[in-house]
Design an enzyme around this catalytic site. Structure first.
Site, PDB file in Angstrom:
ATOM      1  N   TYR A   6       0.827  -1.203   0.000  1.00  0.00           N
ATOM      2  CA  TYR A   6       0.000   0.000   0.000  1.00  0.00           C
ATOM      3  C   TYR A   6       0.863   1.255   0.000  1.00  0.00           C
ATOM      4  CZ  TYR A   6      -3.228   3.621   1.583  1.00  0.00           C
ATOM      5  OH  TYR A   6      -3.954   4.784   1.697  1.00  0.00           O
ATOM      6  N   LYS A  41       1.132   3.840  -3.198  1.00  0.00           N
ATOM      7  CA  LYS A  41       0.645   5.212  -3.015  1.00  0.00           C
ATOM      8  C   LYS A  41       1.765   6.220  -3.271  1.00  0.00           C
ATOM      9  CE  LYS A  41      -2.828   6.642  -1.869  1.00  0.00           C
ATOM     10  NZ  LYS A  41      -3.942   7.160  -2.701  1.00  0.00           N
TER      11      LYS A  41
END
Length: 310
Positions: free
Chosen positions: A138, A142
């Protein structure tokens, strides 16, 4: 007209509610009509897919601004990269095709958590460069997504700002998701151990106000960190327990410790940040825009009243 992706999510629904309350006409991207019940009356619904640039461009037709919040959290590597990075690239392309004036890209403190030159641990810095010290899927995807947006500003003249969210909690039209789950688990006595590390915390409602400030007053190519207050996981959980009327208190583990396999959702983030030594925040840019979020005590008291039975 302002378009919001991820409009029925935890933060996205709060952004939609805030924009609507401020009198802005809002168009919400909705993939699952069953989740659209969280949207206020008067908000336009539109179908679009982050995998399809053409559908995104059609959804953005006539829009002055786009708030991009859709993201994959906890998804496997290929799926997370396709949505977080590929989806953001297609949003940028659609913004250009539709002639949208400004894009607000929602990022996360996990994407810019870098070693702190001023001391131990890390810093979440609005001027950070070079990615993140976190290696989970993640955080990495991102960080890549943010780079897509900032590169488009630097190289292609895109008018875009980045709104960087630290750990979000509190009331949301979507209900008690995100770190609310950890708070509720602590009040139930379901959080035994937690690692003693300091991170930022922000009410979802305040995040939404910060997004609007970034849209109206932010400078293209700038990152704005939306943080209410930096506090340790044990401090936050024990404070919430007091406001919720729970006698439970967590057992504090030193930084670098691991948690057992039965740890509740989001407790593992104390492990992740604990291995980095926690972090401090530099958010002067957001504060200069007028961002004035509530602190931990006020925010947790508000959340305890909103989340009965926790």
């Amino acid at each position: 007209m302002l378009l919001v992706t991820g409009a029925t999510g935890f933060i996205g629904s709060a952004v939609v509610a805030t924009l609507h309350a401020h009198g802005h006409p809002v168009r919400a991207v909705v993939r699952d009509p069953a989740r659209a019940d969280v949207l206020p009356d008067g908000v336009e619904r539109v179908a679009a897919d982050l995998a399809d640039t053409e559908s995104l461009a059609r959804a953005m037709d006539g829009c002055e601004g786009v708030f991009h919040l859709a993201a994959a959290v906890g998804a496997p590597g290929p799926e997370a990269r396709e949505l977080n990075v590929g989806g953001t690239r297609r949003v940028v392309d659609a913004v250009r095709r539709a002639g949208v004036r400004r894009l607000v890209h929602t990022s996360t403190s996990a994407a810019i958590c870098v070693p702190d030159p001023g001391g131990p641990g890390c810093v979440v810095d609005e001027d950070a460069v070079g990615g993140t010290a976190l290696t989970d899927t993640y955080s990495a995807t991102k960080a890549e997504a943010e780079a897509v947006v900032l590169d488009a500003v630097a190289e292609g003249g895109l008018d875009a700002v980045v709104a960087t969210v630290v750990n979000a909690y509190g009331p949301s039209p979507r209900g008690p998701l995100s770190y609310d789950q950890l708070l509720a688990a602590a009040a139930r006595g379901a959080v035994g151990d937690i690692v003693d590390t300091r991170v930022g915390w922000t009410l979802a409602e305040d995040v939404a106000e910060g997004q609007l400030l970034a849209y109206t007053g932010g400078a293209a190519g700038r990152r704005y960190v939306l943080c209410g207050e930096v506090a340790s996981f044990p401090e936050v959980l024990d404070t919430y327990c007091r406001f919720a009327g729970s006698e439970h208190r967590v057992r504090v583990l030193p930084q670098g410790s691991e948690l057992g396999p039965d740890a509740p959702p989001f407790a593992d983030r104390s492990v992740v940040y604990g291995k980095l030594g926690g972090y401090r925040v530099r958010d002067d840019g957001a504060r200069a825009l007028g961002f004035a979020p509530r602190g931990i005590a006020e925010g947790l008291e508000l959340t305890a009243r909103w989340m009965p039975g926790a």
